[in-house]
Design an enzyme around this catalytic site. Structure first.
Site, mmCIF file in Angstrom:
data_model
loop_
_atom_site.group_PDB
_atom_site.id
_atom_site.type_symbol
_atom_site.label_atom_id
_atom_site.label_comp_id
_atom_site.label_asym_id
_atom_site.label_seq_id
_atom_site.Cartn_x
_atom_site.Cartn_y
_atom_site.Cartn_z
ATOM 1 N N ASN A 1 0.865 -1.175 0.000
ATOM 2 C CA ASN A 1 0.000 0.000 0.000
ATOM 3 C C ASN A 1 0.908 1.233 0.000
ATOM 4 O O ASN A 1 1.509 1.549 1.026
ATOM 5 C CB ASN A 1 -0.891 -0.033 1.262
ATOM 6 C CG ASN A 1 -1.710 1.222 1.422
ATOM 7 O OD1 ASN A 1 -1.780 2.058 0.529
ATOM 8 N ND2 ASN A 1 -2.337 1.370 2.586
ATOM 9 N N TRP A 2 0.990 1.885 -1.160
ATOM 10 C CA TRP A 2 1.921 3.016 -1.275
ATOM 11 C C TRP A 2 1.341 4.323 -0.745
ATOM 12 O O TRP A 2 2.014 5.341 -0.735
ATOM 13 C CB TRP A 2 2.365 3.168 -2.737
ATOM 14 C CG TRP A 2 3.294 2.069 -3.186
ATOM 15 C CD1 TRP A 2 3.923 1.149 -2.380
ATOM 16 C CD2 TRP A 2 3.707 1.771 -4.527
ATOM 17 N NE1 TRP A 2 4.690 0.307 -3.142
ATOM 18 C CE2 TRP A 2 4.579 0.666 -4.461
ATOM 19 C CE3 TRP A 2 3.426 2.328 -5.776
ATOM 20 C CZ2 TRP A 2 5.181 0.111 -5.598
ATOM 21 C CZ3 TRP A 2 4.012 1.778 -6.910
ATOM 22 C CH2 TRP A 2 4.875 0.677 -6.819
ATOM 23 N N HIS B 1 -9.688 0.885 4.666
ATOM 24 C CA HIS B 1 -8.374 1.036 5.313
ATOM 25 C C HIS B 1 -8.513 1.967 6.514
ATOM 26 O O HIS B 1 -9.331 2.889 6.501
ATOM 27 C CB HIS B 1 -7.359 1.609 4.307
ATOM 28 C CG HIS B 1 -5.976 1.637 4.886
ATOM 29 N ND1 HIS B 1 -5.527 2.694 5.640
ATOM 30 C CD2 HIS B 1 -4.971 0.731 4.870
ATOM 31 C CE1 HIS B 1 -4.284 2.425 6.047
ATOM 32 N NE2 HIS B 1 -3.932 1.239 5.584
ATOM 33 N N GLU C 1 -5.590 -5.351 10.196
ATOM 34 C CA GLU C 1 -4.562 -4.348 10.490
ATOM 35 C C GLU C 1 -4.935 -3.616 11.776
ATOM 36 O O GLU C 1 -5.733 -2.677 11.748
ATOM 37 C CB GLU C 1 -4.484 -3.323 9.357
ATOM 38 C CG GLU C 1 -4.094 -3.909 8.021
ATOM 39 C CD GLU C 1 -3.534 -2.827 7.099
ATOM 40 O OE1 GLU C 1 -2.366 -2.926 6.744
ATOM 41 O OE2 GLU C 1 -4.264 -1.879 6.783
ATOM 42 N N SER D 1 3.155 -2.311 10.367
ATOM 43 C CA SER D 1 4.595 -2.296 10.638
ATOM 44 C C SER D 1 5.312 -3.590 10.256
ATOM 45 O O SER D 1 6.253 -4.018 10.929
ATOM 46 C CB SER D 1 4.865 -1.926 12.106
ATOM 47 O OG SER D 1 4.428 -0.603 12.362
ATOM 48 N N GLY E 1 2.827 -0.994 4.316
ATOM 49 C CA GLY E 1 2.889 0.411 3.929
ATOM 50 C C GLY E 1 4.339 0.849 3.793
ATOM 51 O O GLY E 1 4.990 0.632 2.765
ATOM 52 N N GLY E 2 4.877 1.442 4.874
ATOM 53 C CA GLY E 2 6.205 2.072 4.847
ATOM 54 C C GLY E 2 7.296 1.229 4.193
ATOM 55 O O GLY E 2 8.046 1.718 3.335
HETATM 56 P P1 PGA Z 1 2.643 0.210 7.694
HETATM 57 O O1 PGA Z 1 1.194 0.411 6.988
HETATM 58 O O2 PGA Z 1 3.236 -1.044 7.101
HETATM 59 O O3 PGA Z 1 3.427 1.446 7.336
HETATM 60 O O4 PGA Z 1 2.388 0.060 9.155
HETATM 61 C C1 PGA Z 1 0.342 -0.668 6.739
HETATM 62 C C2 PGA Z 1 -0.931 -0.181 6.101
HETATM 63 O O5 PGA Z 1 -1.378 0.931 6.417
HETATM 64 O O6 PGA Z 1 -1.537 -0.865 5.243
#
Ligand code: PGA
Length: 250
Positions: A9-10, A96, A167, A211, A232-233
């Site tokens: 997820n960018w 989300h 999540e 994370s 995400g990150g």
């Molecule tokens: P994160 O985000 O890996 O930066 O915690 C995950 C997401 O929001 O799908």
């Protein structure tokens, strides 16, 4: 056995040219791998660039981060399912935590988006998860069950198109993760809820997100209850993302 899904997820990162540069590095680092698919969720303006650059990779699915439920009309700033599909999207994130808690998306809207996606032949990735105060109050199961109830009334064929991503909100972008064991407990509760619909719960992939990094991805992916990750990150850097994508098999 379900296919493992490694989803990136960018968010509001990577413009079309940055997305192309990402793929120039990522694609040579990550060969198609049996038993798993990579799902990329770029910004709406980068969808087409990402779909074009990955057109010859059947193991890569491109998806939108958000869609509107209406087919078209006076909805400034929104993206229809048909537009996303024409740009190359085959899936979309729905519900989300940032949509829910920053932009106020409700369960009712999430449900409408899921139905619009299914009618348009796209796979919804329904994100669910509790906030920290809800976890501390012992409400995790109740919150997740409520968020899943948007699936009520879908037929078996539609349910077979759904992907669920658990999540926990307190783990997103914070560096804190649920343990693989804790996540597995919630994943089991999600499967029990899905089994109530009379479909085989193992047919619906349930991903973990929050994370996930190269250093912890393997622990999640080795847990039998966890069918993949939503990242995400750590998905924004092509090298780190390729490490995550290889972590199940390396
Ligand atoms: P994160 O985000 O890996 O930066 O915690 C995950 C997401 O929001 O799908």
């Amino acid at each position: 056995m379900t296919t493992t899904i490694l989803a990136a997820n960018w968010k509001m990162h990577l413009s079309p040219s940055e997305a192309r540069a990402f793929l120039d590095t990522f694609l040579p680092l990550y060969e198609p791998t049996s038993g798993q698919e990579v799902w990329l969720f770029p910004s709406a303006v980068a969808l087409e660039a990402v779909a074009n650059a990955t057109a010859d990779r059947t193991d890569i699915v491109v998806g939108a981060q958000n869609v509107h439920w209406e087919p078209g009309g006076a909805f400034t700033g929104e993206l229809s399912v048909t537009m996303a599909a024409e740009a190359g999207a085959r899936a979309a994130l729905v519900g989300h935590s940032e949509r829910r808690h920053v932009f106020g998306e409700t369960d009712a809207e999430t449900g409408k988006k899921i139905r619009a996606l299914l009618s348009g032949g796209m796979r919804p990735v329904l994100c669910v998860g509790e906030k920290l105060e809800e976890r501390e109050a012992g409400q995790t199961a109740a919150v997740v069950q409520r968020q899943l109830s948007v699936l009520d009334g879908l037929d078996a064929q539609s349910l077979g198109q759904i992907v669920v991503a658990y999540e926990p909100v307190w783990a997103i972008g914070t560096g804190r993760t649920a343990s693989a064991d804790d996540a597995a407990t919630v994943h089991r509760a999600i499967r029990d809820r899905i089994a109530d619909y009379g479909v085989t719960a193992t047919d619906i992939p349930v991903l973990y997100g929050g994370s996930v990094k190269p250093a912890n991805a393997r622990a999640f992916l080795q847990e039998p209850e966890i069918d993949g990750v939503l990242v995400g990150g750590a998905s924004l850097d092509p090298v780190s993302w390729s490490e995550i994508c290889r972590s199940r098999v390396d």
